[in-house]
Design an enzyme around this catalytic site. Structure first.
Site, PDB file in Angstrom:
ATOM      1  N   HIS A  93      75.767  19.619  37.832  1.00  0.00           N
ATOM      2  CA  HIS A  93      75.487  21.058  37.740  1.00  0.00           C
ATOM      3  C   HIS A  93      73.986  21.396  37.787  1.00  0.00           C
ATOM      4  CE1 HIS A  93      79.587  20.692  36.607  1.00  0.00           C
ATOM      5  NE2 HIS A  93      79.417  20.580  35.319  1.00  0.00           N
TER       6      HIS A  93
ATOM      7  N   LEU B  94      92.798  20.073  31.519  1.00  0.00           N
ATOM      8  CA  LEU B  94      92.138  20.864  32.571  1.00  0.00           C
ATOM      9  C   LEU B  94      93.136  21.731  33.340  1.00  0.00           C
ATOM     10  CD1 LEU B  94      89.395  21.166  34.283  1.00  0.00           C
ATOM     11  CD2 LEU B  94      90.496  19.614  35.881  1.00  0.00           C
TER      12      LEU B  94
ATOM     13  N   ASP C  17      76.847  13.992  32.400  1.00  0.00           N
ATOM     14  CA  ASP C  17      77.813  15.088  32.315  1.00  0.00           C
ATOM     15  C   ASP C  17      77.282  16.379  32.942  1.00  0.00           C
ATOM     16  OD1 ASP C  17      80.319  16.146  31.317  1.00  0.00           O
ATOM     17  OD2 ASP C  17      79.137  17.259  29.844  1.00  0.00           O
TER      18      ASP C  17
ATOM     19  N   SER D 104      99.723  16.724  33.068  1.00  0.00           N
ATOM     20  CA  SER D 104      99.997  16.987  31.654  1.00  0.00           C
ATOM     21  C   SER D 104      98.678  17.169  30.909  1.00  0.00           C
ATOM     22  CB  SER D 104     100.797  15.827  31.052  1.00  0.00           C
ATOM     23  OG  SER D 104     100.113  14.625  31.289  1.00  0.00           O
TER      24      SER D 104
ATOM     25  N   GLU E 107      74.771  25.103  25.486  1.00  0.00           N
ATOM     26  CA  GLU E 107      76.151  25.313  25.041  1.00  0.00           C
ATOM     27  C   GLU E 107      76.174  25.299  23.521  1.00  0.00           C
ATOM     28  OE1 GLU E 107      79.367  23.522  27.689  1.00  0.00           O
ATOM     29  OE2 GLU E 107      77.878  21.935  27.568  1.00  0.00           O
TER      30      GLU E 107
HETATM   31  C1  BG6 Z   1      81.671  20.332  32.513  1.00  0.00           C
HETATM   32  C2  BG6 Z   1      81.177  19.365  31.474  1.00  0.00           C
HETATM   33  O1  BG6 Z   1      81.478  19.813  33.795  1.00  0.00           O
HETATM   34  O2  BG6 Z   1      80.965  21.557  32.389  1.00  0.00           O
HETATM   35  C3  BG6 Z   1      81.321  19.951  30.083  1.00  0.00           C
HETATM   36  O3  BG6 Z   1      81.916  18.170  31.572  1.00  0.00           O
HETATM   37  C4  BG6 Z   1      80.658  21.290  30.003  1.00  0.00           C
HETATM   38  O4  BG6 Z   1      80.802  19.076  29.102  1.00  0.00           O
HETATM   39  C5  BG6 Z   1      81.134  22.185  31.132  1.00  0.00           C
HETATM   40  O5  BG6 Z   1      80.973  21.869  28.753  1.00  0.00           O
HETATM   41  C6  BG6 Z   1      80.356  23.490  31.166  1.00  0.00           C
HETATM   42  O6  BG6 Z   1      80.973  24.331  32.081  1.00  0.00           O
HETATM   43  P1  BG6 Z   1      80.957  25.895  31.861  1.00  0.00           P
HETATM   44  O7  BG6 Z   1      81.634  26.426  33.083  1.00  0.00           O
HETATM   45  O8  BG6 Z   1      81.696  26.167  30.593  1.00  0.00           O
HETATM   46  O9  BG6 Z   1      79.513  26.263  31.756  1.00  0.00           O
END
Ligand code: BG6
Length: 498
Positions: A246, A17, A241, A14, A222
């Protein structure tokens, strides 16, 4: 490439994501005929819903995400979707889930292969895996036929120890080959193409070392704020995060050694080796080489945006960082002495993610510069998103009687060359899970190596706040001044697109 028939069982069905990412990705695979011939999607969450309610929610997400899709294709996809509700901790709910999965197997797949996708907060990972295992749902057949795989969304733990504990727990319930840890950046086309660019072209690799590379910058900027995820973000902060996963994964792809085969184990091992070569922090580098900051009210694209501390579910006295910049070094022969700069933040000037590799200048200037230090450098920029592509800055002669130099860019734009938008990361990763290909997933050693870099920073911030003060930056800017100063000390500058 078509996977074998299977059920995709989504926990947390629900949640946001699922409708923002997972359902649209599965639908895209369906449209591109990459889903198995026979499949079902079974949603599971606490919220009570009928199959039809679940389908209606999914329909809305799909029509929003795929405006041009014909209704009958969406209907046909949704006819594979079912739903069941229950408490994540209640073994009885798993019995019901098993019953519903058996019905779906009769109706759709005639096979017992199952992919469990845990789109859940990490506190629930251990519980769900225990219950799945107790109810026999994750038992695989002989030689993995039928198979059962479990996909985990980040974050994996909130520090090194909790990540190790979680991993031990998972490994006591599942075989390592059943565990798929997602870092969705590894599923991005442009992130995958880093390895192709490096290892399918002869001209970069001979220069890819401390002799010819001056510095590397990785930026993930971002423009969005924390949105409705304030509760999670306030606990996590930018370092957990974005950096633990990443940023460090992108760094490892740009700087790792070539794997001897393009297979999961070989690629994962090289990524881990690289992370382990990152120079350990000292008290001095923790203090001098890392900047943390939080945004204050400002303007982005002519729209006023509020202070981080005024966002929903954020503590009005919060000291959570929404921006981090750092300088680090890799202690191996290839990268000795090359500064690597990483930065990421929310509410920055624009959405822009790129990896910029700046080469050293030519050793001697023939073309009118007083010294070679004034010569502009060659820069290779891998543009991760948006405007995906690659730019290489080179220098050439300007037309005319004098020997004047001009810098220009050899530029490849993904959208112009391939005429399609890059595939969504989740599409690729979900397909790989169904195919059992683990190359783009994180190994347990990879997660541990990343936390080993991040943990000392978290401890330092907690124990010595006065030595690592939280800076502020105006929303809509490129971050605090301290982040610019970090590079200036080495005579460098962030590349900030206009
Ligand atoms: C997620 C983070 O893993 O990646 C977010 O939790 C972030 O905070 C997002 O905004 C960014 O992903 P993308 O694909 O939009 O660059």
């Amino acid at each position: 490439l078509k996977p074998d028939g299977c059920g995709i069982i989504i926990f947390g069905a629900s949640g946001d994501l699922v409708y923002r990412k997972l359902m649209p990705a599965l639908f895209n695979l369906y449209v591109r005929q990459l889903m198995p011939e026979k499949f079902y999607i079974l949603g599971f969450a606490r919220t009570e819903m009928s199959d039809d309610d679940f389908r209606e929610r999914a329909r809305k997400a799909l029509t929003d995400a795929h405006k041009n899709s014909e209704a009958h294709i969406i209907d046909s996809f949704l006819s594979h979707c079912r739903y069941t509700s229950g408490d994540y901790n209640n073994i009885e709910a798993y019995r019901q889930l098993q019953k519903k999965a058996s019905i779906c197997e009769c109706d759709y797949t005639k096979k017992e292969n199952k992919l469990f996708y845990l789109a859940l907060p990490p506190q629930l990972h251990s519980t769900v895996v225990s219950r799945l295992s107790q109810s026999g749902l994750t038992v695989e057949g002989d030689k993995g036929n039928p198979w059962a795989r479990v996909v985990f969304e980040k974050p994996f733990g909130h520090d090194l120890q909790s990540a190790l504990d979680l991993d031990n727990h998972l490994c006591s319930m599942l075989n390592p080959s059943q565990i798929f840890r997602i870092d969705h950046y590894l599923g991005k086309e442009t992130v995958q193409s880093i390895l192709m660019l490096r290892f399918a072209n002869i001209m970069f690799e001979p220069l890819w070392n401390e002799k010819f590379i001056d510095n590397i910058q990785i930026t993930v900027a971002e423009s969005v704020g924390v949105g409705h995820r304030g509760g999670y973000y306030e606990q996590a902060g930018c370092l957990r995060d974005m950096f633990q996963n990443h940023m460090l994964q992108m760094l490892s792809l740009v700087t790792m050694e070539p794997p001897t085969r393009f297979e999961a184990e070989y690629v994962q091992n090289e990524r881990v080796k690289l992370l382990k070569a990152i120079r350990p922090w000292s008290e001095r580098t923790l203090k001098d080489n890392i900047v943390r900051a939080q945004y204050t009210a400002g303007e982005i694209n002519h729209e006023a945006v509020q202070d981080y501390r005024q966002e929903a579910n954020i503590d009005p006295d919060s000291i959570t960082e929404s921006f981090v910049a750092m300088k680090l070094y890799i202690d191996n022969w290839r990268w000795q002495g090359v500064p690597i700069y990483l930065r990421s933040g929310k509410r920055m000037h624009m959405r822009e993610s790129e990896i910029a590799v700046t080469f050293k200048r030519v050793p001697y200037s023939l073309f009118g510069f007083e010294s070679q230090h004034e010569m502009p450098a060659n820069i290779l920029v891998m543009k991760i998103q948006p405007n995906e592509g690659v730019d290489l800055t080179i220098h050439t002669k300007q037309p005319g009687p004098k020997s004047c130099m001009a810098s220009l860019s050899l530029s490849f734009k993904y959208s112009e060359v391939f005429d399609v938008a890059p595939q969504d990361a989740y599409e690729r990763l979900l397909l790989d899970c169904m195919l059992g290909d683990r190359t783009l997933f994180l190994s347990s050693e990879g997660v541990e190596a990343a936390w080993t870099i991040i943990d000392p920073i978290l401890n330092f911030w907690r124990n010595y706040p006065e030595k690592s003060p939280l800076q502020t930056y105006k929303a809509g800017s490129w971050g605090p001044k301290a982040s610019d100063d970090l590079l200036l000390r080495n005579g460098h500058q962030w590349r900030n697109p206009p």
